[in-house]
Design a protein around this motif. Structure first.
Motif, short mmCIF file in Angstrom:
data_model
loop_
_atom_site.label_atom_id
_atom_site.label_comp_id
_atom_site.label_asym_id
_atom_site.label_seq_id
_atom_site.Cartn_x
_atom_site.Cartn_y
_atom_site.Cartn_z
N LYS A 116 0.83 -1.21 0.00
CA LYS A 116 0.00 0.00 0.00
C LYS A 116 0.86 1.26 0.00
N TYR A 119 1.95 1.84 -3.49
CA TYR A 119 0.86 2.37 -4.31
C TYR A 119 0.64 3.85 -4.06
N LEU A 144 -5.76 -4.73 -2.07
CA LEU A 144 -4.66 -3.88 -2.53
C LEU A 144 -5.13 -2.52 -3.02
N ARG A 148 -7.49 3.69 -3.00
CA ARG A 148 -6.92 4.18 -4.26
C ARG A 148 -7.98 4.95 -5.05
#
Length: 801
Positions: A116, A119, A144, A148
């Motif tokens: 994470k 990301y 995941l 986002r």
């Protein structure tokens, strides 16, 4: 809008990250491979006076892993020069470069918090619409993307490659509910067409498809091995090539992969709580596995695993096996099973299962227990991990190297018998599979159009497996499209005016029946068709000439018959070259000796990337006798430029034959002049090979193919021959070669320079073929050559005497 992939960024440079980077480089994509910045200087860096701010230090992890990649064995790159396509950097200094990439692949450590955080960085620099995927094998994909952006989620999926990435063709695509449908399609199509993968659409379930089934099978064996009273090596003998699985079988596979990796997947499935009681216990670690983990006996990465390499009293290497009862290493005992003896005459593993499950010994007991549990488990996983059974079979073939998937094996033993085996093993198959017996059906059928169909549990009907339009599968068309066959070959109609010649002898060796078939195929194509493809879908294209036949003739001194046989081979190769129809050869896997000669005489070659091709006759004491020596000489002399040192260029070709050099990929074959730039090409997905070869043959025919004019070749004569003799004298004096090696090498040189001509001369191809044949016959009369041929037949490897 068409999406092109010209640049990929791989985040993480470990074994998987570097393997993924290598494979994208293999297909011509530019790669940026990043990793973390080291926390401390090494002793070597300190001695050089470097600091933590120096680029060499900051990029050290990625740089070192790139160097390991270059030296990997087996090679992960199709050609060493492809490493130039990979650039390295680090997460702190180079993450902003992802704004110019087409696809970001995350391959960092399997921890959700770390992924994470990566990301978060990606979202700072990523351009909207850029693909992002994760290679995770243990973390649910939907977790995941928490937090986002919508754009990130739309282009995100799991792309689970299998290690080693070059050699294992499975790519599992795992979308989330937010992944755009067109992006799922892109991942699936790009993986298959460009990366050459078997792309399998998987659900976001623990361990996805292949690992879920594969680890169950391994854990089931772990739990039953003591009950069966079989040793580690005995289990491996029974679960390897005899049933169409890799040589590493079960326990060697665990050692290669790493016991910790297998345990990680098993524990992940167990922790998920998704398995019901009847299967959950299979994912609990047996006592001996827990002990091995505690002792750090993890396999190849440590001092030992199920096997351990040691030195005996004489200093020779010895492989010991672990006694799972005492947890002590012992010498391996030779295992023999009457059940295996019954299958020795059955060539295809899929045809052996009916015999194996009826064995009256420990082997039969193992197969009944193992397959019964497997059949029950895979039926239970539909539709949990996959709605379609073919995806499970595809995943096991491509990810674990099984020759046949579980439902294909179940078909081979019969559905009713499979249900019976499951009951014997203490399991029940799912209701949908039980209902199949009411119809007396199989899981798979081939329809009249030559397409493979599968039983669809949802619709209760047979459905066509999608994507088959890109493939030509010979097994599927054999029934309705075979025009002719003999014991070693067959001719199939590929439609649209193209026929296929298939080698079907043992190991696809080239004997009289194959040459007869090839001549018949050329005759038929010239009379009634527009082109000829020479292809098969065996494990290998061809291991070369039938050595047993040559040995028998030489021992019996049937020189006239052997001379005629070699002349027939040469004549057939020249027909491949000079027929009135285009010939396209599709080599793959081992393409050695005569297989290489067929390839070199075709009009065009459509090679699988994984083609291991070369003229290896030197290893059995002869020179290439089917036109290989002639052809490599011709190609070398045709390519000479004005200022080339002719002897040096010819020496390179000579050394390729004299060293028995084999290209480790189709791309390396271009460097050896076995494949030709501008004429031959490579396909990464072997399943597409015959369809692509057919397209090439069609195109050549439609463009107005004209039979080639026979060529003349300039040979160098006595001056060059003297140079070769000096070279072989020096090699012998330096103990680099034996007396017999020198004899073979000198005779090869004699052929490649055109004999003892007083000056460079233009000669015909037939002139060189005659020299080649005479020399081959002379060498077959040598005792040491016969020893080499016999040793190869008995041991499967070359003898240097």
């Amino acid at each position: 809008m068409k999406r092109r992939i010209n640049h990929v960024t791989v985040l993480g440079s470990g074994i998987m990250g570097s393997g993924i980077a290598a494979h994208f480089a293999n297909i011509g994509v530019e790669v940026l491979m990043l990793d973390i910045v080291p926390s401390e200087l090494t002793e070597a860096e300190q001695k050089k006076g470097l600091t933590k701010e120096d680029k060499a230090v900051r990029n050290r992890i990625a740089t070192e892993n790139l160097e390991k990649l270059k030296k990997s064995n087996p090679a992960l790159l199709y050609s060493p020069k492809f490493a130039e396509r990979i650039k390295v950097g680090n997460f702190d200094d180079d993450m902003q470069k992802i704004k110019n990439t087409d696809w970001i692949i995350e391959v960092v450590v399997e921890r959700l918090d770390i992924k994470k955080s990566v990301y978060e960085k990606i979202e700072q620099y990523r351009k909207p619409g850029t693909l992002v995927s994760s290679n995770t094998s243990g973390i649910p994909i939907h977790m995941l993307t928490e937090g986002r952006s919508e754009d990130f989620k739309q282009y995100f999926a799991g792309t689970h490659f299998f290690n080693p990435v070059r050699y294992l063709p499975l790519l599992e695509i795992i979308p989330t509910k937010d992944t755009a449908p067109e992006i799922i399609d892109f991942y699936m199509n790009y993986g298959a067409k460009f990366l050459g993968k078997t792309t399998v659409l998987a659900k976001d379930t623990p361990a996805f498809i292949a690992n879920r089934i594969g680890i169950f099978g391994i854990m089931n064996l772990f739990h039953n091995v003591k009950k069966l009273g079989l040793s580690v090596s005995a289990i491996d003998k029974l679960t390897g090539p005899v049933i169409g699985r890799p040589k590493s079988a079960t326990f060697r596979t665990a050692d290669v992969v790493g016991l910790d990796t297998l345990v990680h997947v098993a524990e992940g499935v167990h922790r998920s709580g998704i398995e019901i009681d009847k299967y959950k216990n299979q994912f609990v670690l047996p006592d001996f596995i827990e002990a091995m983990m505690k002792n750090q006996w993890l396999g190849s990465k440590t001092d030992g695993g199920f096997y351990k390499k040691v030195k005996d009293a004489e200093g020779k290497s010895l492989i010991l096996e672990l006694n799972l009862g005492t947890l002590e290493y012992e010498e391996q005992v030779k295992n023999s099973f009457p059940t295996l003896e019954l299958t020795k005459t059955i060539e295809k593993p899929i045809d052996r299962f009916k015999v194996l499950i009826n064995g009256k010994d420990k082997a039969g007991e193992l197969y009944r227990s193992m397959l019964g549990a497997l059949f029950a488990y895979v039926s239970d996983k539909v539709p949990e991990i996959s709605d379609e059974i073919y995806k499970i079979d595809d995943a096991m073939r491509a990810g674990f190297g099984w020759e046949n998937g579980p439902f294909e094996i179940w078909d081979a033993v019969g559905i009713a018998k499979g249900i019976e085996l499951a009951k014997e093993a203490g399991y029940e198959v799912s209701d949908w599979a039980k209902k199949m017996t009411e119809k007396g059906e199989t899981f798979y059928k081939v329809n009249d159009a030559g397409q493979k169909t599968f039983f669809d549990e949802k619709s209760n009907e047979y459905q066509s497996i999608p994507g088959q339009e890109a493939f030509i599968i010979l097994d599927n068309i054999r029934k309705n499209k075979t025009l002719w066959s003999n014991s070693g070959s067959a001719i199939q109609d590929l439609e649209d005016g193209i026929i296929n010649f298939e080698i079907r002898s043992k190991m696809n060796s080239l004997g009289g029946e194959v040459l007869d078939g090839l001549n018949r195929a050329i005759d038929l194509a010239e009379k009634e068709y527009d082109g000829l493809v020479i292809a098969n879908q065996g494990a290998n294209f061809s291991v070369g000439a039938n050595l047993a036949m040559i040995l028998m003739m030489a021992i019996d001194q049937d020189w006239d018959d052997l001379n005629m046989a070699i002349a027939y081979f040469q004549k057939t190769m020249m027909r491949v070259r000079y027929s009135s129809i285009p010939t396209v050869v599709a080599p793959h896997g081992l393409t050695l000796g005569g297989g290489c000669e067929i390839t070199m005489h075709a009009d065009r070659v459509v090679a699988a990337a994984e083609t291991y091709i070369g003229l290896v006759e030197f290893g059995v004491g002869v020179i290439p006798g089917g036109g290989g020596s002639k052809e490599l000489t011709l190609r070398t002399m045709k390519k000479l430029h004005k200022d080339d040192v002719k002897n040096n260029r010819l020496r390179d070709a000579f050394m390729n034959i004299a060293m028995g050099k084999v290209a480790t990929s189709a791309y390396e074959a271009f460097d050896m002049d076995i494949l030709q730039h501008g004429k031959d090409f490579v396909v990464v997905n072997k399943n597409r090979q015959i369809a692509e070869a057919k397209k090439v043959a069609l195109l050549m025919a439609e463009q107005g193919y004209t039979k080639p004019i026979e060529q003349q070749v300039r040979v160098l004569g006595k001056e060059a021959l003297g140079m070769f003799y000096v070279g072989t004298d020096q090699m012998l004096a330096g103990n680099f070669i034996s007396e017999h090696d020198k004899k073979i090498a000198d005779k090869l040189a004699y052929v490649m320079v055109g004999g003892k001509l007083s000056e460079p001369t233009m000669v015909s191809e037939q002139y060189l073929l005659n020299l080649e044949r005479e020399t081959f016959l002379q060498l077959c009369g040598e005792r040491k050559t016969l020893e080499r041929i016999q040793y190869m037949l008995q041991k499967g490897k070359a003898l240097r005497n």
